[in-house]
Design a protein around this motif. Structure first.
Motif, PDB file in Angstrom:
ATOM      1  N   GLY A 140       7.517 -13.042  11.704  1.00  0.00           N
ATOM      2  CA  GLY A 140       8.514 -12.990  10.644  1.00  0.00           C
ATOM      3  C   GLY A 140       9.258 -14.302  10.573  1.00  0.00           C
ATOM      4  N   SER A 181      16.984 -11.953  11.022  1.00  0.00           N
ATOM      5  CA  SER A 181      15.551 -11.737  11.205  1.00  0.00           C
ATOM      6  C   SER A 181      14.989 -10.898  10.061  1.00  0.00           C
ATOM      7  N   SER A 225      10.972  -9.651   8.300  1.00  0.00           N
ATOM      8  CA  SER A 225       9.537  -9.581   8.571  1.00  0.00           C
ATOM      9  C   SER A 225       8.768 -10.487   7.616  1.00  0.00           C
ATOM     10  N   ASP A 245       6.698  -9.533   5.547  1.00  0.00           N
ATOM     11  CA  ASP A 245       6.621  -8.848   4.253  1.00  0.00           C
ATOM     12  C   ASP A 245       7.809  -9.164   3.359  1.00  0.00           C
TER      13      ASP A 245
END
Length: 391
Positions: free
Chosen positions: A147, A229, A231, A233
């Motif tokens: 990520g 943080s 990901s 995606d």
């Protein structure tokens, strides 16, 4: 270009004006200026139920499959009524950007929520440099464990306090790089390279959102991100290829912003004409004096000129045509026209127009904020000149 509205667009315009006049009078706008949230959840639900949030989105996501020009007609009415709601940020800044660059899953998850009114979005681009150019993006996103970790500060983000998801522009780097060692500036190659867009939940750990006080009392926010943080995606579009997406988003936002200013300027003209018809001085209506008539004529001329260039830009975008010149001309003209209309409105109203008790100041304050949003008059004149020279 046909400047006339289609039958459907005229119906949309009429229904929107009627709804906003009834449900969102300026008395409510005044009340919500002192509200920490800045908008009414009841008004928002009604806006969603009317289908406004779904106008420019395909039916597969719950939208109505309308065009950008259809949306512009509605945005003009929201500018006329000073609608206090995260409509512009969610639909124009956020939703259309996801529609433009998102993958199938992102579109399905986010746009369905936008159309249903359950998802609110905004776009975070501007930083302490206060520019909308690529070199101003200094927020860093470092690859980590599949990520990214984002660090940086964004300023003047519309309605970020009410957003569920924030589209953040950041510079991506190889894993392990020091964020401070790869800061981009105007001297370090092409600043448009290496910018990536991320879908960041507003409630993510490390995200701090604080409202910024402005002269227009619009809900602009500062966003501070410390080791946020996300990901893999969460990437919107392609890694490192975010700037072309941002340019298209800025073109849409600027064109819609110009149409919004047209609505506000028209409201000022209507307000002023009504006042000079009723206000008497020296035994006759103020509007019967030639100087006042000239002021009103100049105001109306500015509004019609602004409407033409604003809708020309919106039409070009709606048709998928190159619109850089049209957008620049519209922003350069509409910003100045709105200021001139408000100034002449104050002159026609006299002393009462300069008081906080009068509604004219609501438009004047917002006109000042909108003048500087999405690039100054000088910036857009420079762009228009470049386009003319390149033609």
């Amino acid at each position: 270009m046909d400047m006339g509205l289609s039958e459907i667009q005229q119906m949309l315009k009429n229904s929107a004006r009627e709804f906003l006049a009834q449900e969102c009078p300026l008395t409510l706008v005044r009340e919500l200026e002192d509200d920490p949230q800045g908008f009414s959840e009841d008004i928002w639900r009604q806006v969603v139920n009317l289908g406004w949030t779904g106008i420019p989105f395909p039916e597969q996501y719950g939208g109505t499959g309308g065009t950008f020009l259809d949306l512009a007609v509605l945005v003009e009415e929201t500018g006329r009524a000073l609608l206090p709601a995260p409509f512009f940020a969610t639909v124009v800044l956020g939703g259309l950007t996801v529609l433009d660059a998102g993958n199938d899953a992102q579109k399905q998850n986010i746009l369905t929520g936008v159309c249903a009114g359950t998802v609110r979005l905004t776009l975070a681009l501007t930083e302490p440099s206060a520019t909308t150019e690529a070199w101003g993006v200094e927020t860093q996103a470092r690859a980590s464990d599949g990520g990214y970790v984002i660090n940086g500060t964004k300023l003047f983000v519309p309605d970020a306090h009410a957003a569920d998801t924030i589209i953040v522009a950041a510079r991506t780097m190889p894993a392990g790089d020091d964020p401070n060692s790869s800061r981009h500036s105007r001297e370090s190659g092409n600043p448009e390279e290496g910018i990536t867009l991320f879908l960041v939940p507003s409630g993510a750990s490390g995200v701090e959102v604080e409202q910024v006080s402005t002269i227009g009392n619009e809900r602009l926010c500062e966003i501070r991100m410390h080791n946020v943080s996300v990901s893999g995606d969460a990437v919107l579009g392609e890694v490192g290829e975010g700037w072309p997406v941002i340019e298209r988003a800025l073109a849409r936002a600027t064109a819609a912003h110009c149409v919004q200013m047209v609505g506000g300027a028209e409201a000022v003209v209507d307000m002023t004409v009504e006042y000079v018809k009723q206000r008497t001085q020296f035994g006759r209506p103020v509007g019967s004096f030639q100087a006042v008539q000239h002021h009103c004529a100049n105001m109306a001329t500015d509004v019609e000129g602004a409407r033409h260039v604003a809708y020309q830009a919106a039409w070009a975008i709606s048709e998928g045509q190159p619109a850089r010149r049209e957008v620049a001309v519209a922003k350069a003209w509409c910003s100045g026209a709105y200021q001139r209309v408000c100034s002449l409105g104050h002159q026609c109203h006299g002393a009462i127009g300069f008081t906080m008790e009068h509604n004219l100041q609501l438009y004047t304050r917002r006109a000042k904020v909108q003048e500087l949003s999405y690039g100054s008059v000088h910036d857009h004149k420079e762009i228009a000149l470049q386009e003319i020279e390149a033609a």
